[in-house]
Scaffold this motif. Structure first.
Motif, PDB file in Angstrom:
ATOM      1  N   GLU A 123      -6.243 -11.468 -25.883  1.00 50.84           N
ATOM      2  CA  GLU A 123      -5.947 -10.127 -26.388  1.00 50.84           C
ATOM      3  C   GLU A 123      -5.812  -9.104 -25.266  1.00 50.84           C
ATOM      4  O   GLU A 123      -4.962  -8.225 -25.289  1.00 50.84           O
ATOM      5  CB  GLU A 123      -7.049  -9.693 -27.355  1.00 50.84           C
ATOM      6  CG  GLU A 123      -6.827  -8.344 -28.007  1.00 50.84           C
ATOM      7  CD  GLU A 123      -5.709  -8.356 -29.037  1.00 50.84           C
ATOM      8  OE1 GLU A 123      -5.154  -7.275 -29.323  1.00 50.84           O
ATOM      9  OE2 GLU A 123      -5.388  -9.454 -29.539  1.00 50.84           O
ATOM     10  N   LYS A 124      -6.687  -9.220 -24.245  1.00 45.37           N
ATOM     11  CA  LYS A 124      -6.731  -8.218 -23.178  1.00 45.37           C
ATOM     12  C   LYS A 124      -7.192  -8.898 -21.889  1.00 45.37           C
ATOM     13  O   LYS A 124      -8.368  -8.856 -21.544  1.00 45.37           O
ATOM     14  CB  LYS A 124      -7.689  -7.080 -23.565  1.00 45.37           C
ATOM     15  CG  LYS A 124      -7.683  -5.908 -22.612  1.00 45.37           C
ATOM     16  CD  LYS A 124      -8.660  -4.833 -23.111  1.00 45.37           C
ATOM     17  CE  LYS A 124      -8.739  -3.659 -22.157  1.00 45.37           C
ATOM     18  NZ  LYS A 124      -9.738  -2.654 -22.602  1.00 45.37           N
ATOM     19  N   PRO A 125      -6.278  -9.536 -21.165  1.00 43.51           N
ATOM     20  CA  PRO A 125      -6.671 -10.303 -19.968  1.00 43.51           C
ATOM     21  C   PRO A 125      -7.432  -9.488 -18.937  1.00 43.51           C
ATOM     22  O   PRO A 125      -8.357 -10.012 -18.302  1.00 43.51           O
ATOM     23  CB  PRO A 125      -5.324 -10.783 -19.418  1.00 43.51           C
ATOM     24  CG  PRO A 125      -4.386 -10.772 -20.584  1.00 43.51           C
ATOM     25  CD  PRO A 125      -4.837  -9.623 -21.444  1.00 43.51           C
ATOM     26  N   ALA A 157      -1.657 -15.588 -15.708  1.00 43.84           N
ATOM     27  CA  ALA A 157      -0.327 -15.365 -16.295  1.00 43.84           C
ATOM     28  C   ALA A 157      -0.034 -13.885 -16.439  1.00 43.84           C
ATOM     29  O   ALA A 157       1.096 -13.439 -16.222  1.00 43.84           O
ATOM     30  CB  ALA A 157      -0.248 -16.056 -17.656  1.00 43.84           C
ATOM     31  N   ASP A 158      -1.059 -13.117 -16.788  1.00 44.37           N
ATOM     32  CA  ASP A 158      -0.861 -11.679 -17.000  1.00 44.37           C
ATOM     33  C   ASP A 158      -0.608 -10.938 -15.699  1.00 44.37           C
ATOM     34  O   ASP A 158       0.224 -10.031 -15.655  1.00 44.37           O
ATOM     35  CB  ASP A 158      -2.100 -11.096 -17.693  1.00 44.37           C
ATOM     36  CG  ASP A 158      -1.993  -9.595 -17.911  1.00 44.37           C
ATOM     37  OD1 ASP A 158      -1.133  -9.179 -18.714  1.00 44.37           O
ATOM     38  OD2 ASP A 158      -2.775  -8.852 -17.284  1.00 44.37           O
ATOM     39  N   ALA A 159      -1.323 -11.308 -14.647  1.00 48.79           N
ATOM     40  CA  ALA A 159      -1.198 -10.575 -13.377  1.00 48.79           C
ATOM     41  C   ALA A 159      -1.550 -11.495 -12.221  1.00 48.79           C
ATOM     42  O   ALA A 159      -2.667 -11.446 -11.684  1.00 48.79           O
ATOM     43  CB  ALA A 159      -2.105  -9.347 -13.392  1.00 48.79           C
ATOM     44  N   PRO A 166      -3.074 -20.024  -7.542  1.00 52.90           N
ATOM     45  CA  PRO A 166      -1.640 -20.245  -7.750  1.00 52.90           C
ATOM     46  C   PRO A 166      -1.365 -20.583  -9.212  1.00 52.90           C
ATOM     47  O   PRO A 166      -2.110 -21.365  -9.829  1.00 52.90           O
ATOM     48  CB  PRO A 166      -1.322 -21.422  -6.825  1.00 52.90           C
ATOM     49  CG  PRO A 166      -2.632 -22.104  -6.611  1.00 52.90           C
ATOM     50  CD  PRO A 166      -3.682 -21.047  -6.662  1.00 52.90           C
ATOM     51  N   PRO A 167      -0.324 -20.017  -9.800  1.00 55.37           N
ATOM     52  CA  PRO A 167      -0.077 -20.242 -11.227  1.00 55.37           C
ATOM     53  C   PRO A 167       0.452 -21.633 -11.560  1.00 55.37           C
ATOM     54  O   PRO A 167       0.240 -22.118 -12.682  1.00 55.37           O
ATOM     55  CB  PRO A 167       0.950 -19.160 -11.579  1.00 55.37           C
ATOM     56  CG  PRO A 167       1.624 -18.831 -10.293  1.00 55.37           C
ATOM     57  CD  PRO A 167       0.591 -19.016  -9.220  1.00 55.37           C
ATOM     58  N   SER A 211       3.869 -16.825 -21.372  1.00 55.28           N
ATOM     59  CA  SER A 211       3.435 -15.578 -20.746  1.00 55.28           C
ATOM     60  C   SER A 211       3.475 -15.625 -19.226  1.00 55.28           C
ATOM     61  O   SER A 211       3.379 -14.586 -18.572  1.00 55.28           O
ATOM     62  CB  SER A 211       2.014 -15.232 -21.213  1.00 55.28           C
ATOM     63  OG  SER A 211       1.068 -16.185 -20.733  1.00 55.28           O
ATOM     64  N   PHE A 212       3.626 -16.813 -18.650  1.00 53.13           N
ATOM     65  CA  PHE A 212       3.759 -16.898 -17.186  1.00 53.13           C
ATOM     66  C   PHE A 212       5.130 -16.372 -16.769  1.00 53.13           C
ATOM     67  O   PHE A 212       6.159 -16.786 -17.314  1.00 53.13           O
ATOM     68  CB  PHE A 212       3.602 -18.337 -16.720  1.00 53.13           C
ATOM     69  CG  PHE A 212       2.186 -18.837 -16.681  1.00 53.13           C
ATOM     70  CD1 PHE A 212       1.403 -18.655 -15.548  1.00 53.13           C
ATOM     71  CD2 PHE A 212       1.638 -19.485 -17.772  1.00 53.13           C
ATOM     72  CE1 PHE A 212       0.089 -19.116 -15.510  1.00 53.13           C
ATOM     73  CE2 PHE A 212       0.336 -19.951 -17.747  1.00 53.13           C
ATOM     74  CZ  PHE A 212      -0.444 -19.763 -16.619  1.00 53.13           C
ATOM     75  N   ASP A 213       5.138 -15.482 -15.797  1.00 51.96           N
ATOM     76  CA  ASP A 213       6.376 -14.915 -15.281  1.00 51.96           C
ATOM     77  C   ASP A 213       7.106 -15.958 -14.443  1.00 51.96           C
ATOM     78  O   ASP A 213       6.547 -16.500 -13.483  1.00 51.96           O
ATOM     79  CB  ASP A 213       6.063 -13.678 -14.440  1.00 51.96           C
ATOM     80  CG  ASP A 213       7.308 -12.946 -13.968  1.00 51.96           C
ATOM     81  OD1 ASP A 213       8.431 -13.428 -14.238  1.00 51.96           O
ATOM     82  OD2 ASP A 213       7.150 -11.893 -13.323  1.00 51.96           O
TER      83      ASP A 213
END
Length: 253
Positions: A123-125, A157-159, A166-167, A211-213
């Protein structure tokens, strides 16, 4: 107060108040029945109950916080440091091999702690900022539980610039979990008894993968994500999952 309470119990509560066990049980029941009935003061009480030495009391307190995290995650934010601070450090093999029949109350409490972190992170990373450093240390040491690992993935994923992780490996993890959720285990079905398996709904994996950029991912991670989404689209027998995977693939280009 229950119907089978003794006169002694009723008098004791009148004089000295409820025991921690009674308080935790009452708050857990109230949270299950109506999460909107609890307030900030109740959360403060739950934080205090997390410091008790009785794993059953802690379990009830965590149960109440889980109900709140699912319905009102912002109310739980003040408790996140206490929730994460109580996590055990267990080797990866223990997290992923323990079954319900073998799980201790302490182990189940750890899974509850991770679930609370995960539901708030979805909901709120950024709410996990006070505990993310601890989660990264557990991740680097391979002692992080499955729920907290997905919570960390949500934060990355959010930031990705805020977290020194590393993502790509996290994308691989979520992609494998998605494939595992829609493909048969191995015919035996034994793997599905694991406590830690499938810590969230299949559509949750799809949402998290999406959600991963892409700008933060290498080509291999992007391809792995698409493969997992395509697997979900073609092999799931759940229409909601198929539609979510198709929409994610479309948005992914």
């Amino acid at each position: 107060m229950t119907d089978d309470d003794s006169v002694f119990d009723r008098v004791r509560r009148t004089v000295s108040g409820p025991t921690p066990a009674e308080q935790a049980e009452t708050l857990a029941e109230r949270a299950r029945e109506d999460p909107t009935a609890l307030d900030d003061a109740d959360v403060e009480s739950l934080i205090e109950l997390l410091d008790t030495d009785d794993p059953d009391v802690v379990g009830d307190a965590l149960g109440a916080l889980k109900s709140l995290a699912d319905e009102r995650p912002s109310l739980v934010e003040p408790a996140l440091s206490s929730v994460a601070g109580g996590l055990s450090e267990r080797p990866e093999t223990e997290w992923y091999s323990t079954t319900l029949g073998d799980a201790s109350q302490s182990f189940l409490n750890d899974l509850s702690r991770g679930s609370i972190l995960l539901w708030v992170a979805k909901e709120k990373p950024e709410a996990l900022d006070p505990v993310v450093e601890d989660l990264v240390e557990r991740y680097d040491a391979d002692t992080i539980d499955p729920m907290s690992l997905l919570a960390l993935a949500s934060v990355v994923a959010d930031a990705p610039e805020r977290v020194d992780v590393p993502p790509a490996p996290l994308v691989e993890l979520v992609a494998d979990a998605l494939r595992g959720a829609v493909e048969p285990a191995d015919g035996s079905g034994d793997d599905w008894e694991n406590v830690s398996l499938q810590p969230m709904a299949t559509t949750g994996y799809i949402d998290l993968l999406s959600s991963f950029d892409a700008a933060a991912l290498d080509d291999d991670a992007i391809e792995d994500r698409r493969d997992a989404l395509e697997t979900a689209r073609t092999k799931s027998d759940d229409e909601e999952v198929v539609d979510a995977a198709a929409a994610a693939l479309s948005a992914d280009g």
